[in-house]
Design an enzyme around this catalytic site. Structure first.
Site, PDB file in Angstrom:
ATOM      1  N   ARG A   1       0.815  -1.218   0.000  1.00 38.84           N
ATOM      2  CA  ARG A   1       0.000   0.000   0.000  1.00 38.84           C
ATOM      3  C   ARG A   1       0.848   1.267   0.000  1.00 38.84           C
ATOM      4  O   ARG A   1       0.355   2.351  -0.283  1.00 38.84           O
ATOM      5  CB  ARG A   1      -0.906   0.024   1.227  1.00 38.84           C
ATOM      6  CG  ARG A   1      -1.919  -1.085   1.252  1.00 38.84           C
ATOM      7  CD  ARG A   1      -2.756  -0.980   2.494  1.00 38.84           C
ATOM      8  NE  ARG A   1      -3.598   0.194   2.473  1.00 38.84           N
ATOM      9  CZ  ARG A   1      -4.789   0.252   1.904  1.00 38.84           C
ATOM     10  NH1 ARG A   1      -5.271  -0.800   1.309  1.00 38.84           N
ATOM     11  NH2 ARG A   1      -5.494   1.358   1.939  1.00 38.84           N
TER      12      ARG A   1
ATOM     13  N   ASN B   1      -4.299   6.786   7.402  1.00 37.38           N
ATOM     14  CA  ASN B   1      -4.298   6.487   5.973  1.00 37.38           C
ATOM     15  C   ASN B   1      -5.344   7.387   5.330  1.00 37.38           C
ATOM     16  O   ASN B   1      -6.467   7.457   5.824  1.00 37.38           O
ATOM     17  CB  ASN B   1      -4.667   5.012   5.767  1.00 37.38           C
ATOM     18  CG  ASN B   1      -5.004   4.692   4.325  1.00 37.38           C
ATOM     19  OD1 ASN B   1      -4.452   5.303   3.402  1.00 37.38           O
ATOM     20  ND2 ASN B   1      -5.909   3.760   4.109  1.00 37.38           N
TER      21      ASN B   1
ATOM     22  N   LYS C   1      -7.457  -4.458 -23.057  1.00 39.75           N
ATOM     23  CA  LYS C   1      -7.732  -5.306 -21.890  1.00 39.75           C
ATOM     24  C   LYS C   1      -8.224  -6.668 -22.354  1.00 39.75           C
ATOM     25  O   LYS C   1      -7.778  -7.691 -21.867  1.00 39.75           O
ATOM     26  CB  LYS C   1      -8.801  -4.687 -20.970  1.00 39.75           C
ATOM     27  CG  LYS C   1      -8.417  -3.506 -20.120  1.00 39.75           C
ATOM     28  CD  LYS C   1      -7.523  -3.808 -18.954  1.00 39.75           C
ATOM     29  CE  LYS C   1      -6.078  -3.695 -19.326  1.00 39.75           C
ATOM     30  NZ  LYS C   1      -5.439  -2.449 -19.215  1.00 39.75           N
TER      31      LYS C   1
ATOM     32  N   GLU D   1      -5.376  -8.734 -24.006  1.00 41.33           N
ATOM     33  CA  GLU D   1      -4.231  -9.130 -23.185  1.00 41.33           C
ATOM     34  C   GLU D   1      -4.589 -10.154 -22.113  1.00 41.33           C
ATOM     35  O   GLU D   1      -3.740 -10.943 -21.729  1.00 41.33           O
ATOM     36  CB  GLU D   1      -3.464  -7.926 -22.601  1.00 41.33           C
ATOM     37  CG  GLU D   1      -4.167  -7.101 -21.575  1.00 41.33           C
ATOM     38  CD  GLU D   1      -3.325  -5.912 -21.080  1.00 41.33           C
ATOM     39  OE1 GLU D   1      -2.109  -5.888 -21.275  1.00 41.33           O
ATOM     40  OE2 GLU D   1      -3.934  -5.006 -20.470  1.00 41.33           O
TER      41      GLU D   1
HETATM   42  C1  G6P Z   1       3.269  -3.089 -19.816  1.00 39.37           C
HETATM   43  C2  G6P Z   1       2.065  -3.388 -18.947  1.00 39.37           C
HETATM   44  C3  G6P Z   1       0.910  -2.432 -19.301  1.00 39.37           C
HETATM   45  C4  G6P Z   1       1.369  -1.004 -19.230  1.00 39.37           C
HETATM   46  C5  G6P Z   1       2.605  -0.742 -20.084  1.00 39.37           C
HETATM   47  C6  G6P Z   1       3.210   0.628 -19.814  1.00 39.37           C
HETATM   48  O1  G6P Z   1       3.006  -3.454 -21.136  1.00 39.37           O
HETATM   49  O2  G6P Z   1       1.657  -4.730 -19.118  1.00 39.37           O
HETATM   50  O3  G6P Z   1      -0.166  -2.652 -18.412  1.00 39.37           O
HETATM   51  O4  G6P Z   1       0.339  -0.149 -19.640  1.00 39.37           O
HETATM   52  O5  G6P Z   1       3.619  -1.701 -19.752  1.00 39.37           O
HETATM   53  O6  G6P Z   1       3.660   0.663 -18.504  1.00 39.37           O
HETATM   54  P1  G6P Z   1       3.957   1.982 -17.712  1.00 39.37           P
HETATM   55  O7  G6P Z   1       4.546   1.497 -16.404  1.00 39.37           O
HETATM   56  O8  G6P Z   1       4.962   2.755 -18.511  1.00 39.37           O
HETATM   57  O9  G6P Z   1       2.695   2.709 -17.517  1.00 39.37           O
END
Ligand code: G6P
Length: 623
Positions: free
Chosen positions: A27, A114, A500, A503
């Site tokens: 967190r 928090n 989404k 992937e």
């Molecule tokens: C990877 C992850 C994605 C993400 C991308 C960019 O491909 O699987 O979920 O959007 O990297 O990552 P960042 O840390 O630069 O946002």
């Protein structure tokens, strides 16, 4: 997004607190601390950095197991009551002084918190005028002083009175040197759970913090105050009326507990989006009419004369950038160019000192985004990083940083970091408009009010659509291909929804600007094609409706995302999911939620591991 834990019982508790913090470290981890009360004295140890640094400050070896038993506590004799905290900085820099726990003037009251106390500026002013001395820059310290102000011998009463004066979203636990057997905690919008053991009681921001010790829990609701002793817990509401709550037994194993009872991190993180967005926007929208981005280090002259903005990013972050482009152009009237970082860095971009280049990267470590940012900086542009991770490479490579505050994301497929990035881009768009006087004040005020309502509207969206999304997912889980169509600001929502789906479910998808459909993708349509159409209210909804009619005419199934109150969309769709109404530029942050859930449920129905999809990594540090 911080982790908090408290213990009161018969055992030495230092190591129990550290063990609890280790379970909460996801967190927040920029600093940590514990306070122990023994022999009428409160002793505190705090350290900047992760828990290893706190362990070192206490004198625990890195490899020494935290047994929860026996070890010599910082205070003598071993303390059997204490508080622990792991911090993800919001107010105040990452320093030892700003790390929790925080004390009052007498150092007899200690608290861990928090969340965010929104009215901290006024409260601090009043407290300083009344003679209170502060030792940190945090909003949390105010709570210790507020309890001190109200304390007349009854800690629960003092917490209740202090709580009534606080605004914001937070949960905190307080301890007082005069009450060696009592902790008092309260919550508003942030989680707080009590763990009831044998002659000992825990209170924490999440169950994993004490699951190894007890499985009997009491959940606290908003505006409730709990008094915790070794014998159990007593809950009252903000008026002091006792509240009855059944103790529940947690049947999860440790892994399930880390997922907060959700079957996967991805679903947990989808459900954490209201909090992620609230954390990102709340203190940056301190009133009803302006945006406070004082952390952004760009001179007023630079912002005034800025010629162009270039946004570079990869993956989901790129889609947040696309939404940002619409918002900045619409509100601040600054031209925005958007590029995929791995393309930008190799295309000899024309960029210079009048440009602001924004690298969006949740991890702050994506190699292509970092390279694109460095290239722009070498060519004289000012570079801003929008990232979720303090101290990441992007923060070191940029001239200035705008943080999202989504908390650590465990699922490989980005969800809560995306909505937090989108919220950050809205803040930036408004801030640029405000700085350049580009937009009428009444419009600013309207959009600010809309943004403030987004966290609860995301919550409503999840609640209202989830069952239906699952049913829609069931009816399409075997389809070989999904097409996503949208226009204008709905297009990035489609791109993100399609990403989404592919992937995590491995089903081929395509996302297209609906106006382009007739130039190719229409050839793909037949009865077997689900076509997801983002058709939320906007000035070009009519165009979108015509596209949907064209899709329907080819026999394809239209799954529409529409704005609540709109009846037209459902007439041209086979299945419609409604999201709450808001300003049309802000609508994507709600419209994406059903698409995240659709991808999620299709993948789960097909038995796939959504948290770790094949061939993908959370952070891509190779070029
Ligand atoms: C990877 C992850 C994605 C993400 C991308 C960019 O491909 O699987 O979920 O959007 O990297 O990552 P960042 O840390 O630069 O946002």
């Amino acid at each position: 997004m911080c982790g908090i834990v408290g213990y009161v019982g018969g055992r030495p508790c230092r190591d129990l607190l550290i063990a609890g913090l280790e379970k909460l470290e996801y967190r927040g981890y920029d600093s940590a601390g514990i306070s122990l009360l023994a022999d009428g004295q409160v002793e505190t140890v705090r350290a900047v950095g992760n828990l290893a640094n706190l362990r070192a400050a206490i004198g625990l070896d890195a490899d020494q197991p935290v047994s929860g038993e026996g070890a010599v506590a910082v205070a003598m004799p071993p303390a059997t009551i204490g508080l622990g905290h792991t911090r993800w900085a919001t107010h105040g820099r990452v320093t030892e002084e700003n790390a929790h726990p925080h004390g009052d003037c007498t150092e007899r009251i200690h608290i861990v918190l928090n969340g965010i106390v929104e009215n901290h500026t006024e409260l601090r002013r009043e407290l300083v005028d009344a003679g209170h001395a502060f030792t940190s820059e945090t909003d949390a310290e105010i709570v210790a002083h507020m309890i001190e102000k109200h304390y007349e011998g009854d800690l629960t009463e003092a917490v209740r009175s202090a709580f009534a004066e606080l605004r914001g979203h937070y949960a905190f636990v307080a301890m007082h040197a005069e009450h060696p057997n009592t902790l008092v905690a309260a919550r508003q919008e942030c989680p707080l759970i009590v763990g009831i053991g044998q002659g000992e009681t825990f209170v924490a921001s999440a169950i994993p913090a004490f699951l190894a010790q007890t499985r009997n829990v009491l959940g606290l609701k908003n505006a409730e105050i709990v008094t915790v002793t070794p014998d159990g817990a007593r809950i009252v509401d903000v008026d002091g009326t006792p509240v009855d709550r059944e103790i529940e037994e947690v049947t999860w194993d440790e892994e399930a507990a880390e997922k907060g009872g959700y079957p996967t991190f991805m679903l947990k993180e989808i459900h954490e989006q209201p909090a992620a967005v609230a954390e990102t926007i709340t203190d940056r929208l301190p009133g009803s009419d302006h945006v406070d981005l004082s952390e952004v280090d760009l001179s007023p002259e630079f912002v005034r004369d800025l010629r162009r903005i270039v946004i570079v990013a990869c993956g989901t972050s790129y889609h947040a950038g696309l939404i940002g482009r619409y918002a900045i152009e619409q509100w601040a009237r600054i031209p925005v160019e958007m590029d995929i970082a791995s393309e930008y860095r190799y295309r000899e971009p024309v960029v210079g000192p009048d440009d602001l280049v924004i690298g969006i990267t949740q991890s702050g470590e994506t190699a292509d985004t970092l390279a694109a940012m460095r290239l722009a900086r070498e060519r004289g542009a000012r570079v801003m990083a929008v990232t979720n991770i303090m101290g990441s490479q992007a923060t070191r490579d940029a001239d200035t940083v705008l943080y999202t505050r989504a908390g650590l994301e465990m699922g490989v497929a980005a969800t809560k970091t995306f909505t937090a990035q989108t919220a950050a881009m809205y803040l930036l768009g408004l801030w640029l408009a405000q700085s350049r006087n580009a937009w009428p004040q009444e419009k600013m005020t309207e959009v600010i009010a809309e943004l403030k309502s987004i966290p609860s509207k995301i919550g409503t969206t999840i609640e209202s659509v989830e069952e239906r999304v699952r049913a829609i997912a069931r009816s399409h889980q075997d389809r070989p291909f999904f097409l996503y169509l949208g226009r204008n600001i709905g297009l990035p929502v489609c791109l993100e929804g399609a990403l989404k789906m592919k992937e995590i479910s491995y089903i081929p998808t395509d996302a297209y600007a609906a106006g382009e459909m007739k130039h190719g993708p229409i050839a793909l349509l037949d009865e077997s094609t689900p076509v997801v159409c983002v058709a939320t209210n906007s000035p070009i909804l009519d165009k979108m409706l015509s596209n949907m009619a064209e899709v329907r005419a080819r026999g394809a199934d239209v799954i529409a995302i529409a704005t609540e109150g709109n009846a037209q969309v459902a007439e041209v769709a086979d299945q419609t999911l409604h999201v709450p109404a808001t300003d049309w530029v802000v609508q994507p942050i709600l419209a994406v939620v059903p698409l995240q859930l659709l991808a999620y449920h299709v993948a789960r129905l097909n038995g796939l591991n959504v948290d770790q999809p094949r061939n993908l990594a959370k952070t891509v540090t190779v070029e």
